[in-house]
Design a protein around this motif. Structure first.
Motif, PDB file in Angstrom:
ATOM      1  N   LEU A 193       3.815  14.587  12.908  1.00  0.00           N
ATOM      2  CA  LEU A 193       3.993  13.339  13.630  1.00  0.00           C
ATOM      3  C   LEU A 193       2.654  12.832  14.178  1.00  0.00           C
ATOM      4  N   VAL A 194       1.820  13.756  14.645  1.00  0.00           N
ATOM      5  CA  VAL A 194       0.515  13.377  15.176  1.00  0.00           C
ATOM      6  C   VAL A 194      -0.329  12.740  14.079  1.00  0.00           C
ATOM      7  N   VAL A 195      -0.353  13.358  12.900  1.00  0.00           N
ATOM      8  CA  VAL A 195      -1.117  12.817  11.768  1.00  0.00           C
ATOM      9  C   VAL A 195      -0.537  11.471  11.354  1.00  0.00           C
ATOM     10  N   PHE A 196       0.763  11.369  11.292  1.00  0.00           N
ATOM     11  CA  PHE A 196       1.434  10.125  10.903  1.00  0.00           C
ATOM     12  C   PHE A 196       1.038   8.981  11.841  1.00  0.00           C
ATOM     13  N   LEU A 197       1.101   9.209  13.139  1.00  0.00           N
ATOM     14  CA  LEU A 197       0.767   8.159  14.112  1.00  0.00           C
ATOM     15  C   LEU A 197      -0.720   7.825  14.109  1.00  0.00           C
ATOM     16  N   PHE A 198      -1.568   8.831  13.956  1.00  0.00           N
ATOM     17  CA  PHE A 198      -3.008   8.573  13.883  1.00  0.00           C
ATOM     18  C   PHE A 198      -3.329   7.730  12.651  1.00  0.00           C
ATOM     19  N   LYS A 199      -2.717   8.072  11.517  1.00  0.00           N
ATOM     20  CA  LYS A 199      -2.960   7.308  10.280  1.00  0.00           C
ATOM     21  C   LYS A 199      -2.431   5.893  10.417  1.00  0.00           C
ATOM     22  N   GLN A 200      -1.318   5.711  11.089  1.00  0.00           N
ATOM     23  CA  GLN A 200      -0.814   4.353  11.326  1.00  0.00           C
ATOM     24  C   GLN A 200      -1.833   3.521  12.096  1.00  0.00           C
ATOM     25  N   ALA A 201      -2.460   4.110  13.085  1.00  0.00           N
ATOM     26  CA  ALA A 201      -3.468   3.383  13.864  1.00  0.00           C
ATOM     27  C   ALA A 201      -4.645   2.983  12.980  1.00  0.00           C
ATOM     28  N   LEU A 202      -5.100   3.903  12.134  1.00  0.00           N
ATOM     29  CA  LEU A 202      -6.208   3.589  11.226  1.00  0.00           C
ATOM     30  C   LEU A 202      -5.829   2.508  10.217  1.00  0.00           C
ATOM     31  N   THR A 203      -4.670   2.648   9.609  1.00  0.00           N
ATOM     32  CA  THR A 203      -4.290   1.672   8.580  1.00  0.00           C
ATOM     33  C   THR A 203      -3.982   0.312   9.180  1.00  0.00           C
ATOM     34  N   TRP A 204      -3.528   0.284  10.413  1.00  0.00           N
ATOM     35  CA  TRP A 204      -3.293  -0.999  11.068  1.00  0.00           C
ATOM     36  C   TRP A 204      -4.615  -1.751  11.186  1.00  0.00           C
ATOM     37  N   ILE A 205      -5.657  -1.069  11.643  1.00  0.00           N
ATOM     38  CA  ILE A 205      -6.960  -1.712  11.799  1.00  0.00           C
ATOM     39  C   ILE A 205      -7.545  -2.111  10.451  1.00  0.00           C
ATOM     40  N   PHE A 206      -7.652  -1.151   9.533  1.00  0.00           N
ATOM     41  CA  PHE A 206      -8.293  -1.427   8.247  1.00  0.00           C
ATOM     42  C   PHE A 206      -7.455  -2.330   7.357  1.00  0.00           C
ATOM     43  N   GLY A 207      -6.145  -2.149   7.393  1.00  0.00           N
ATOM     44  CA  GLY A 207      -5.265  -3.006   6.588  1.00  0.00           C
ATOM     45  C   GLY A 207      -5.365  -4.464   6.986  1.00  0.00           C
ATOM     46  N   LEU A 208      -5.348  -4.717   8.287  1.00  0.00           N
ATOM     47  CA  LEU A 208      -5.491  -6.098   8.762  1.00  0.00           C
ATOM     48  C   LEU A 208      -6.869  -6.657   8.454  1.00  0.00           C
ATOM     49  N   LEU A 209      -7.895  -5.844   8.594  1.00  0.00           N
ATOM     50  CA  LEU A 209      -9.252  -6.289   8.320  1.00  0.00           C
ATOM     51  C   LEU A 209      -9.408  -6.721   6.856  1.00  0.00           C
ATOM     52  N   VAL A 210      -8.915  -5.911   5.950  1.00  0.00           N
ATOM     53  CA  VAL A 210      -9.025  -6.207   4.522  1.00  0.00           C
ATOM     54  C   VAL A 210      -8.242  -7.467   4.150  1.00  0.00           C
ATOM     55  N   VAL A 211      -7.072  -7.616   4.701  1.00  0.00           N
ATOM     56  CA  VAL A 211      -6.242  -8.782   4.395  1.00  0.00           C
ATOM     57  C   VAL A 211      -6.807 -10.046   5.039  1.00  0.00           C
ATOM     58  N   GLU A 212      -7.223  -9.939   6.293  1.00  0.00           N
ATOM     59  CA  GLU A 212      -7.742 -11.117   6.992  1.00  0.00           C
ATOM     60  C   GLU A 212      -9.086 -11.577   6.431  1.00  0.00           C
ATOM     61  N   LYS A 213      -9.844 -10.662   5.858  1.00  0.00           N
ATOM     62  CA  LYS A 213     -11.104 -11.038   5.200  1.00  0.00           C
ATOM     63  C   LYS A 213     -10.869 -11.537   3.771  1.00  0.00           C
TER      64      LYS A 213
END
Length: 127
Positions: free
Chosen positions: A1-21
């Motif tokens: 669960l810790v890894v899952f939530l940490f990865k969600q935080a990373l993908t939220w930042i990078f996923g939005l960055l890639v899409v918004e750019k």
């Protein structure tokens, strides 16, 4: 669960960055079509789930070659499915992006997540 939530935080930042750019677009999205342009299913469920499995089955007591192969194979599987999705579906559209950028970013975020996992579950602190 810790890894899952940490990865969600990373993908939220990078996923939005890639899409918004405007590097990648997701023409067909099932959830939250108007909330943001990221792929909710992949960024918040599928990829963090795969990363949790990656950490769960990481060969921690094996050779460095097997550890590197673990990173390579898990990253390659995700990228291969992404390439298939880009080529044969309308789920992902590369604009200013290529498969090798996906490979590099997935490898890096998996490494950062793995380092966090090792740090979080460390039982003995060395001075």
């Amino acid at each position: 669960l810790v890894v899952f939530l940490f990865k969600q935080a990373l993908t939220w930042i990078f996923g939005l960055l890639v899409v918004e750019k405007n590097l990648i677009s997701y023409p067909y999205r099932l959830f939250f079509k108007k909330a943001n342009k990221a792929n909710f299913s992949f960024e918040y469920f599928i990829y963090p789930g795969l990363c949790a499995l990656f950490s769960l089955y990481y060969p921690k007591n094996k050779s460095n070659l097997l550890k590197t192969l673990h990173f390579f194979i898990s990253t390659s599987v995700i990228v291969i499915f992404e390439i298939i999705a880009v080529k044969y579906t309308k789920l992902i559209k590369y604009k200013k992006w290529t498969w090798y950028w996906s490979f590099i970013t997935i490898w890096i975020t998996d490494y950062v997540t793995h380092a966090f996992h090792k740090w979080f579950f460390k039982t003995k602190f060395h001075e």
